[in-house]
Design a protein around this motif. Structure first.
Motif, PDB file in Angstrom:
ATOM      1  N   ARG A  42     -13.255  -2.663  25.446  1.00  0.00           N
ATOM      2  CA  ARG A  42     -12.930  -3.994  24.978  1.00  0.00           C
ATOM      3  C   ARG A  42     -12.928  -4.963  26.142  1.00  0.00           C
ATOM      4  NH1 ARG A  42     -10.575  -4.195  19.958  1.00  0.00           N
ATOM      5  NH2 ARG A  42     -10.464  -2.140  19.005  1.00  0.00           N
ATOM      6  N   CYS A  43     -13.116  -6.238  25.826  1.00  0.00           N
ATOM      7  CA  CYS A  43     -12.962  -7.268  26.849  1.00  0.00           C
ATOM      8  C   CYS A  43     -11.492  -7.314  27.244  1.00  0.00           C
ATOM      9  CB  CYS A  43     -13.407  -8.622  26.304  1.00  0.00           C
ATOM     10  SG  CYS A  43     -12.891 -10.001  27.353  1.00  0.00           S
ATOM     11  N   PRO A  44     -11.155  -7.155  28.532  1.00  0.00           N
ATOM     12  CA  PRO A  44      -9.741  -7.143  28.914  1.00  0.00           C
ATOM     13  C   PRO A  44      -9.070  -8.499  28.681  1.00  0.00           C
ATOM     14  CG  PRO A  44     -11.165  -7.110  30.858  1.00  0.00           C
ATOM     15  CD  PRO A  44     -12.053  -6.959  29.667  1.00  0.00           C
ATOM     16  N   HIS A  45      -9.881  -9.550  28.502  1.00  0.00           N
ATOM     17  CA  HIS A  45      -9.309 -10.896  28.348  1.00  0.00           C
ATOM     18  C   HIS A  45      -9.020 -11.228  26.885  1.00  0.00           C
ATOM     19  CE1 HIS A  45      -8.330 -14.868  29.811  1.00  0.00           C
ATOM     20  NE2 HIS A  45      -9.038 -15.378  28.834  1.00  0.00           N
ATOM     21  N   CYS A  46     -10.037 -11.105  26.018  1.00  0.00           N
ATOM     22  CA  CYS A  46      -9.847 -11.505  24.610  1.00  0.00           C
ATOM     23  C   CYS A  46      -9.693 -10.305  23.685  1.00  0.00           C
ATOM     24  CB  CYS A  46     -10.996 -12.395  24.133  1.00  0.00           C
ATOM     25  SG  CYS A  46     -12.583 -11.534  23.996  1.00  0.00           S
ATOM     26  N   GLY A  47      -9.938  -9.074  24.165  1.00  0.00           N
ATOM     27  CA  GLY A  47      -9.687  -7.882  23.361  1.00  0.00           C
ATOM     28  C   GLY A  47     -10.772  -7.554  22.360  1.00  0.00           C
ATOM     29  N   LYS A  67     -20.461 -12.464  32.060  1.00  0.00           N
ATOM     30  CA  LYS A  67     -19.369 -13.030  31.253  1.00  0.00           C
ATOM     31  C   LYS A  67     -19.266 -12.324  29.911  1.00  0.00           C
ATOM     32  CE  LYS A  67     -19.453 -17.752  33.109  1.00  0.00           C
ATOM     33  NZ  LYS A  67     -20.758 -17.918  33.791  1.00  0.00           N
ATOM     34  N   CYS A  68     -18.056 -12.339  29.336  1.00  0.00           N
ATOM     35  CA  CYS A  68     -17.839 -11.821  27.985  1.00  0.00           C
ATOM     36  C   CYS A  68     -18.608 -12.696  26.996  1.00  0.00           C
ATOM     37  CB  CYS A  68     -16.336 -11.840  27.658  1.00  0.00           C
ATOM     38  SG  CYS A  68     -15.970 -11.467  25.929  1.00  0.00           S
ATOM     39  N   ALA A  69     -19.317 -12.061  26.024  1.00  0.00           N
ATOM     40  CA  ALA A  69     -20.136 -12.813  25.063  1.00  0.00           C
ATOM     41  C   ALA A  69     -19.273 -13.642  24.120  1.00  0.00           C
ATOM     42  CB  ALA A  69     -21.011 -11.844  24.272  1.00  0.00           C
TER      43      ALA A  69
END
Ligand SMILES: [Zn+2]
Length: 269
Positions: A42-47, A67-69
């Motif tokens: 998972r993206c550690p920022h937005c999950g 970057k996270c998509a």
């Protein structure tokens, strides 16, 4: 060299980078004592769970510019670098050993050393859950692959574990401080299991030279005192891979040197 050879070389790189993607998960989760299988990344920022097409090794990081998509927060450049490094190592050892049955064993060893190296750099530990099963797997491989005998592997475990334990205990007795973790002792036992006893002292030797060079450079750059803690695991790992590449048991160093020279003469000259 035949065309097929380049095809397999490229295949080894792609296989290595795909496995490198899994190694990133191991590097991140094993020290946290989390499962490396579930849940999905998972993206550690937005999950948000990362889709497979956003998780292609190296490519996705470049296409998404790191970057996270979904939320646009940054992913470390270390992820694609670990994938590229493991791809490079797989291609390198395929180049070295081609279809010899030792190739998958060395791939397994090099992937394990990539994980150990980055965990040691991050946390100054070498987890027992990697090194101790590594001893068993290395010993088992000596039965499966005509590369070293099981006696050489067993002697490698004892010499690798024993010699570094001797140095570590001696250092502690002399200086009354802990200089070398026992994680390094278990790592060297694992390397002895995979590579056999004749590899143990060359690996310590190459690792110590590399470690000293980097240590002195860091001290000069940082003007730090002699107490700067540098993990030894990464240097032992590089030492082991250098040893496998240059001084292996299939043929002497000069044969390899001759191969490279012939390759240059035939293909590039
Ligand atoms: Zn995100």
């Amino acid at each position: 060299m035949p065309f097929e050879y380049y095809f397999f070389l490229a295949f080894a790189f792609i296989l290595g980078s795909v496995i490198g993607s899994f190694l990133n998960v191991c590097i991140y989760r094993i020290p946290e004592k989390l499962s490396v299988v579930t849940p999905r990344s998972r993206c550690p920022h937005c999950g948000t769970a990362i889709k497979w097409y956003h998780n292609l090794p190296i490519l996705s990081w470049i296409l998404l510019r790191g970057k996270c998509a979904y939320c646009g927060s940054g992913f470390s450049v270390r992820y694609p670098l670990v994938e590229a490094l493991n791809g490079f190592l797989f291609a390198l050892f395929f180049y070295r050993f081609a279809f010899h049955p030792v190739t998958p064993v060395i791939w397994l060893l090099s992937a394990t050393l990539v994980v150990i190296t980055f965990i040691d750099l991050d946390h100054q530990i070498i987890p027992d859950v990697i090194s101790l099963p590594g001893v068993v797997v290395g010993f088992a491989c000596s039965f499966l692959v005509p590369w070293i005998t099981w006696q050489e592997s067993l002697a490698g475990i004892l010499l690798g574990g024993g010699s570094l334990m001797f140095i570590a205990l001696g250092y502690e007795l002399l200086t009354r401080k802990e200089g070398m973790g026992f994680g390094d002792v278990k790592l060297l036992a694992m390397l002895g299991a995979f590579l056999g006893w004749p590899a143990v002292f060359p690996v310590i030797f190459i690792g110590s030279i590399l470690g000293s060079c980097v240590g002195v450079t860091l001290m000069l750059v940082n003007k730090a005192d002699g107490r700067l803690a540098i993990p030894f695991g990464p240097f032992l790992s590089v030492g082991a891979l250098c040893h496998v590449f240059f001084v292996d048991r299939l043929d002497p160093l000069m044969r390899w040197y001759g191969d490279v020279l012939m390759y240059f003469l035939q293909n590039i000259w």
